[in-house]
Write an enzyme that holds these catalytic residues in place. Structure first.
Site, short mmCIF file in Angstrom:
data_model
loop_
_atom_site.label_atom_id
_atom_site.label_comp_id
_atom_site.label_asym_id
_atom_site.label_seq_id
_atom_site.Cartn_x
_atom_site.Cartn_y
_atom_site.Cartn_z
N ASP A 1 -1.10 4.52 2.84
CA ASP A 1 -2.54 4.80 2.89
C ASP A 1 -3.26 3.59 3.48
O ASP A 1 -3.97 2.86 2.79
CB ASP A 1 -3.05 5.12 1.48
CG ASP A 1 -4.50 5.62 1.47
OD1 ASP A 1 -5.10 5.72 2.56
OD2 ASP A 1 -5.03 5.90 0.39
N TRP A 2 -3.06 3.39 4.77
CA TRP A 2 -3.69 2.28 5.49
C TRP A 2 -5.06 2.74 5.96
O TRP A 2 -5.18 3.63 6.79
CB TRP A 2 -2.83 1.85 6.67
CG TRP A 2 -3.35 0.65 7.42
CD1 TRP A 2 -4.54 -0.01 7.25
CD2 TRP A 2 -2.67 -0.05 8.47
NE1 TRP A 2 -4.66 -1.06 8.10
CE2 TRP A 2 -3.51 -1.12 8.88
CE3 TRP A 2 -1.45 0.11 9.11
CZ2 TRP A 2 -3.16 -2.00 9.89
CZ3 TRP A 2 -1.09 -0.77 10.11
CH2 TRP A 2 -1.93 -1.82 10.50
N GLU A 3 -6.12 2.08 5.45
CA GLU A 3 -7.50 2.45 5.80
C GLU A 3 -8.18 1.25 6.48
O GLU A 3 -8.83 0.47 5.81
CB GLU A 3 -8.25 2.88 4.54
CG GLU A 3 -7.58 4.08 3.85
CD GLU A 3 -8.37 4.58 2.65
OE1 GLU A 3 -9.58 4.27 2.56
OE2 GLU A 3 -7.79 5.28 1.82
N TYR A 4 -8.11 1.19 7.83
CA TYR A 4 -7.38 1.99 8.79
C TYR A 4 -6.89 1.05 9.88
O TYR A 4 -7.52 0.01 10.13
CB TYR A 4 -8.29 3.05 9.42
CG TYR A 4 -9.07 3.87 8.42
CD1 TYR A 4 -8.46 4.92 7.71
CD2 TYR A 4 -10.41 3.57 8.16
CE1 TYR A 4 -9.17 5.66 6.79
CE2 TYR A 4 -11.12 4.31 7.23
CZ TYR A 4 -10.50 5.35 6.54
OH TYR A 4 -11.19 6.07 5.62
#
Length: 466
Positions: free
Chosen positions: A139-142
């Site tokens: 869950d790389w934001e972003y």
């Protein structure tokens, strides 16, 4: 009532034989809510979900490992959440890495070199197995946002490819299955085109979790009140239906596509209290100060007499209380979203987050939102049968252990213990027989309810008013 199917050329209406995934986020801060609304792992019904996503782990400054949980409660949380598998052995445990405030520096450092990616991949497999997780959620934001260089878009694909390869070739430990790799992504065009190589990532992960919420909020400019998770819309592409179509067209296979469903609302403070129609000017967030309002709070507001309003074009509700405007989902709207998944044979849903449901039943029945999702997926009998099989298995294990003890006592000629264990076995067998009868009746009632049909509540019916 069913939605218009948007994949008619590919699918027939209704997929009754398919089982749909129910990914449920559980966040560490659920423990720190006040006692009335806090949700400890032991109070979770482990049959509501097929996958539990525990959020959020953080990559350390080196980009090589995850940071250790920062206090004892969080360290122990891994063990407590994984113990749910003692009741439901089929429940998958996924560790999510990143999130809104724990992504940027760690991920950028991780993908900054091939050596870092290789080291982290080997390390994370060992870490997941040691803590008894079944998979990893990225869950790389972003990528390319908040100081992340443009090259991170390509390097994120490199990370995903390496993880997918190592997960696939891992020598699986006894009684384990292969690790699952999922990707949580923002579906909006403003992020999608800049941050992601959709085909490159989606082709390697098992599932793509789309965050079908936070399309609008106090960050909008100009700031106007709008629902943050509309199902449909004729005047904006920012809706669940259109965004799902966009991602399928971009190359995500439908059997990998997971639609996010929020169990919280977004609030605004109206600029003028008597101007409350969607699109009216706002001056900032409402009483949640931008954090989102959980369903277990919203249900009390509605039960207190605040009138629930409905946006038929968007198929979602909202309320207005004084100068506060709140857009949210209720059991009806989440059932319709789940029906969209069912009707189009998508992979399933992602709940954000389980601890925000009315899990204590303070406004009525427990888990109203989650049960509405289950009904929307036509998964209620699956839910009932899973609970029954687990209960039967638990009793049979207890009886088997008691019989082993009985043989040992007889071999040692411990007559007092023999009589005691014989009575225990009789009690367990009687309890099992009674439980089987109760389960048969419960299943019969459930089937009768399904035969009558579980329809959407009328639009005019106020949620949590019973």
């Amino acid at each position: 009532m069913y939605l218009t199917i948007w994949l008619v050329p590919l699918l027939a209406v209704g997929t009754w034989g398919q089982k749909f995934n129910r990914f449920c986020h559980y966040n560490s801060w659920a423990l720190s809510r006040n006692p009335q609304h806090g949700l400890v792992p032991e109070d979770i019904d482990p049959f509501l979900c097929t996958h539990m996503i525990l959020g959020f782990a953080e990559i350390d400054e080196s980009g090589l490992r995850l940071k250790d949980p920062n206090h004892y409660q969080q360290q122990y949380l891994y063990q407590r959440i994984v113990r749910l598998r003692r009741i439901n052995p089929r429940l998958n445990m996924i560790l999510s890495v990143g999130g809104w405030d724990k992504s940027q520096e760690g991920y950028s450092k991780l993908v900054s070199s091939r050596e870092n990616i290789i080291f982290f991949t080997k390390w994370i497999i060992t870490y997941l197995r040691r803590h008894d997780f079944d998979g990893l959620d990225l869950d790389w934001e972003y990528p390319t946002f908040k100081g992340s260089p443009m090259v991170d878009k390509k390097k994120f694909v490199d990370l995903v490819e390496n993880l997918a390869y190592e997960f696939d070739i891992e020598e699986i430990p006894d009684i384990k299955w292969k690790l699952t790799l999922t990707w949580t992504a923002d579906p909006l065009e403003s992020v999608r085109t800049s941050a992601y190589d959709i085909k490159g990532i989606a082709s390697k992960v098992h599932y793509v979790n789309l965050k079908m919420y936070d399309f609008h909020g106090h960050w909008d400019d100009p700031l106007r009140v709008n629902h943050h998770s509309p199902l449909t819309s004729s005047n904006s592409p920012r809706n669940v239906n259109e965004l799902a179509k966009t991602w399928v067209k971009a190359g995500v296979r439908i059997e990998k596509l997971i639609l996010g469903i929020p169990f919280f609302g977004r609030s605004f403070t109206l600029k003028t209290a008597n101007m409350s129609a969607p699109g009216s000017p706002a001056v900032g967030p409402g009483s949640d100060f931008g954090d989102g309002i959980p369903i277990h709070n919203l249900c009390h507001i509605i039960r207190g007499g605040t009138k629930e309003l409905y946006l038929p074009e968007k198929k979602v509700p909202y309320i207005v209380s004084g100068s506060e405007w709140i857009g949210y989902d209720n059991p009806r709207s989440v059932m319709e979203k789940a029906q969209l998944v069912f009707n189009n044979a998508l992979a399933g849903v992602m709940i954000y987050s389980l601890d925000m449901d009315d899990h204590h039943g303070t406004c009525g029945k427990k888990w109203p939102m989650m049960m509405a999702v289950i009904h929307g997926l036509n998964a209620y009998m699956e839910y009932i049968d899973s609970k029954h099989k687990s209960l039967e298995l638990t009793y049979n294990k207890k009886i088997l252990r008691a019989r082993v003890s009985l043989r040992n006592y007889r071999r040692r000629n411990q007559q007092g213990k023999v009589a005691e264990m014989e009575q225990r076995i009789r009690n367990l067998e009687q309890e099992l027989q009674q439980s089987m009868g109760n389960m048969a009746y419960e299943r019969q009632q459930a089937q009768a309810m399904l035969n009558r049909g579980v329809s959407l509540p009328p639009i005019e019916q106020q949620s949590w008013s019973w």
